[in-house]
Scaffold this active site. Structure first.
Site, PDB file in Angstrom:
ATOM      1  N   ARG A   1     -10.290  11.948   8.492  1.00  0.00           N
ATOM      2  CA  ARG A   1      -9.979  13.362   8.691  1.00  0.00           C
ATOM      3  C   ARG A   1     -10.835  14.194   7.747  1.00  0.00           C
ATOM      4  O   ARG A   1     -11.227  13.741   6.666  1.00  0.00           O
ATOM      5  CB  ARG A   1      -8.498  13.629   8.438  1.00  0.00           C
ATOM      6  CG  ARG A   1      -8.030  13.301   7.051  1.00  0.00           C
ATOM      7  CD  ARG A   1      -6.565  13.633   6.844  1.00  0.00           C
ATOM      8  NE  ARG A   1      -6.093  13.134   5.566  1.00  0.00           N
ATOM      9  CZ  ARG A   1      -6.332  13.715   4.394  1.00  0.00           C
ATOM     10  NH1 ARG A   1      -7.035  14.836   4.338  1.00  0.00           N
ATOM     11  NH2 ARG A   1      -5.854  13.186   3.282  1.00  0.00           N
TER      12      ARG A   1
ATOM     13  N   SER B   1     -11.069   9.810   0.739  1.00  0.00           N
ATOM     14  CA  SER B   1     -11.806   8.546   0.851  1.00  0.00           C
ATOM     15  C   SER B   1     -13.232   8.731   1.357  1.00  0.00           C
ATOM     16  O   SER B   1     -13.996   7.765   1.419  1.00  0.00           O
ATOM     17  CB  SER B   1     -11.058   7.594   1.800  1.00  0.00           C
ATOM     18  OG  SER B   1      -9.764   7.307   1.333  1.00  0.00           O
TER      19      SER B   1
ATOM     20  N   GLU C   1       3.024   6.402  10.782  1.00  0.00           N
ATOM     21  CA  GLU C   1       3.724   7.648  11.076  1.00  0.00           C
ATOM     22  C   GLU C   1       2.806   8.771  11.540  1.00  0.00           C
ATOM     23  O   GLU C   1       3.289   9.780  12.068  1.00  0.00           O
ATOM     24  CB  GLU C   1       4.548   8.101   9.873  1.00  0.00           C
ATOM     25  CG  GLU C   1       3.753   8.369   8.614  1.00  0.00           C
ATOM     26  CD  GLU C   1       3.597   7.148   7.730  1.00  0.00           C
ATOM     27  OE1 GLU C   1       3.280   7.343   6.546  1.00  0.00           O
ATOM     28  OE2 GLU C   1       3.781   5.998   8.217  1.00  0.00           O
TER      29      GLU C   1
ATOM     30  N   HIS D   1      -1.250  -3.523  13.223  1.00  0.00           N
ATOM     31  CA  HIS D   1       0.215  -3.555  13.302  1.00  0.00           C
ATOM     32  C   HIS D   1       0.590  -2.943  14.645  1.00  0.00           C
ATOM     33  O   HIS D   1      -0.030  -1.976  15.088  1.00  0.00           O
ATOM     34  CB  HIS D   1       0.839  -2.771  12.149  1.00  0.00           C
ATOM     35  CG  HIS D   1       2.341  -2.745  12.149  1.00  0.00           C
ATOM     36  ND1 HIS D   1       3.110  -3.861  12.448  1.00  0.00           N
ATOM     37  CD2 HIS D   1       3.221  -1.743  11.898  1.00  0.00           C
ATOM     38  CE1 HIS D   1       4.398  -3.540  12.361  1.00  0.00           C
ATOM     39  NE2 HIS D   1       4.481  -2.266  12.039  1.00  0.00           N
TER      40      HIS D   1
ATOM     41  N   GLU E   1      10.305  -7.007   6.374  1.00  0.00           N
ATOM     42  CA  GLU E   1      10.284  -5.929   5.387  1.00  0.00           C
ATOM     43  C   GLU E   1      11.692  -5.460   5.041  1.00  0.00           C
ATOM     44  O   GLU E   1      12.026  -5.258   3.874  1.00  0.00           O
ATOM     45  CB  GLU E   1       9.482  -4.748   5.936  1.00  0.00           C
ATOM     46  CG  GLU E   1       7.989  -4.996   6.040  1.00  0.00           C
ATOM     47  CD  GLU E   1       7.267  -3.910   6.810  1.00  0.00           C
ATOM     48  OE1 GLU E   1       6.034  -3.902   6.791  1.00  0.00           O
ATOM     49  OE2 GLU E   1       7.938  -3.063   7.442  1.00  0.00           O
TER      50      GLU E   1
ATOM     51  N   GLU F   1      11.621 -12.102 -14.070  1.00  0.00           N
ATOM     52  CA  GLU F   1      11.375 -13.516 -13.789  1.00  0.00           C
ATOM     53  C   GLU F   1      11.254 -13.811 -12.299  1.00  0.00           C
ATOM     54  O   GLU F   1      10.895 -14.933 -11.915  1.00  0.00           O
ATOM     55  CB  GLU F   1      12.477 -14.366 -14.425  1.00  0.00           C
ATOM     56  CG  GLU F   1      12.429 -14.320 -15.953  1.00  0.00           C
ATOM     57  CD  GLU F   1      13.421 -15.270 -16.605  1.00  0.00           C
ATOM     58  OE1 GLU F   1      13.878 -16.207 -15.924  1.00  0.00           O
ATOM     59  OE2 GLU F   1      13.734 -15.071 -17.786  1.00  0.00           O
TER      60      GLU F   1
ATOM     61  N   SER G   1      14.672 -26.025 -13.899  1.00  0.00           N
ATOM     62  CA  SER G   1      15.572 -27.013 -14.500  1.00  0.00           C
ATOM     63  C   SER G   1      16.600 -27.478 -13.476  1.00  0.00           C
ATOM     64  O   SER G   1      16.865 -26.804 -12.473  1.00  0.00           O
ATOM     65  CB  SER G   1      16.297 -26.405 -15.701  1.00  0.00           C
ATOM     66  OG  SER G   1      17.239 -25.425 -15.265  1.00  0.00           O
TER      67      SER G   1
END
Length: 330
Positions: free
Chosen positions: A48, A53, A84, A108, A195, A231, A252
């Protein structure tokens, strides 16, 4: 039966006389465009007007055009802009300039599967979806490797859509690792479910709940953060490398016993029933409808819930503790 394709199954020559327009230059856009160019193909970038970018794409060696102009010049149009805004951009800057025999490519399937983009009958529609973030798509390509990908054909006007898709996948490096054949429906519905129920929604809610239970019981928030969030990466990395088995071989016996005995109490049949409900909402289009309406209303719920979590105690504690671990960003 699963179908997997590799370099030997793809003919890059099918794209050598084509002009490929990559629309968008974000995470996937920059990686796919650069990989295609380094594979010897003709690539331009469509953005655009005023895009942040634009200069980056030019500095990477691309000719950059406004989206509509890039579409006019291209034979193959890869749509790598946010879900969107795809529908609006398609109607304004893509559809009016499509020509017979063009190919529309997606990574996608949301907008095609849920009918937000309905292309004409005289173009190919296929998906090539790398199963990794853009920076890894690029890095693996530069190392002479690749990341796995998905391939789906929604419309085969030319009779060669699958072959073009495989060639595109080879151009970005995915056929080195393997490309699995799927459908727009399967990719879209499983991606959204993963997701929502596991990777993002499931994990964030589980982490917050565990953190809150410990803090409410009087434990220090910093200790709760280490046990419930920090963790997590260690465990996920082990699962990523070798599945549940490697993870359990690496922890463990006490941790594994707790895993086996308590895990099913947390993620019980009620949770699975809720997951099934979530899947049905995705399959029916109910989630897509809500998300589309949320965007049309300028995202009031999205913004409110995002802000609420950004101000959660776990975020404040986490920032303080991450400042003690500068190596995280190295």
């Amino acid at each position: 039966m699963i179908h997997v394709y590799y370099d030997k199954d793809a003919n890059l020559g099918l794209l050598e006389e084509k002009m490929i327009a990559v629309l968008g230059y974000g995470s996937q856009g920059h990686a796919q465009a650069q990989n295609l160019k380094d594979s010897g193909l003709n690539v331009i970038v469509g953005l655009r007007k005023g895009s942040s970018s634009w200069k980056k794409a030019e500095s990477d060696g691309f000719r950059v055009f406004k989206t509509s102009e890039a579409v006019k010049r291209a034979d193959i149009i890869q749509v790598l802009i946010p879900d969107e805004v795809q529908s609006r951009v398609y109607k304004e800057d893509i559809e009016p300039y499509l020509e017979e025999g063009n190919a529309l490519v997606f990574s996608h399937g949301f907008n095609i599967h849920f009918g937000q983009i309905v292309p004409p009958d005289n173009v190919d529609i296929f998906m090539v979806a790398p199963k990794s973030p853009g920076h890894l798509v690029r890095r693996m390509y530069l190392e002479g490797k690749g990341v796995p990908g998905l391939l789906a054909v929604e419309q085969d006007y030319s009779g060669k859509a699958k072959e073009l898709g495989l060639a595109y996948a080879k151009g970005i490096g995915c056929t080195k690792a393997g490309v699995i054949e799927t459908t727009f429906k399967e990719e879209t519905e499983t991606d959204l479910f993963g997701e929502q129920a596991v990777l993002c929604g499931g994990v964030t809610s589980l982490v917050k709940a565990g953190f809150e239970v410990l803090v409410e019981a009087g434990y220090q928030p910093e200790i709760a953060y280490f046990e419930c969030l920090n963790e997590l990466k260690l465990i996920v990395d082990l699962m990523f490398e070798g599945g549940l088995t490697k993870m359990r071989h690496s922890i463990s016996d006490t941790a594994q016993y707790g895993d086996l005995m308590v895990g099913p109490r947390i993620v019980n049949d009620n949770v699975k029933d809720e997951m099934r409900s979530v899947l049905k909402e995705i399959q029916s289009g109910e989630f897509a409808k809500k998300w589309i309406l949320e965007n049309k209303a300028n995202r009031p719920v999205f913004n409110a819930l995002t802000s609420k979590d950004e101000n959660h105690l776990i975020e404040k504690v986490g920032k303080k503790l991450r400042d003690m671990m500068p190596w995280i960003n190295e």
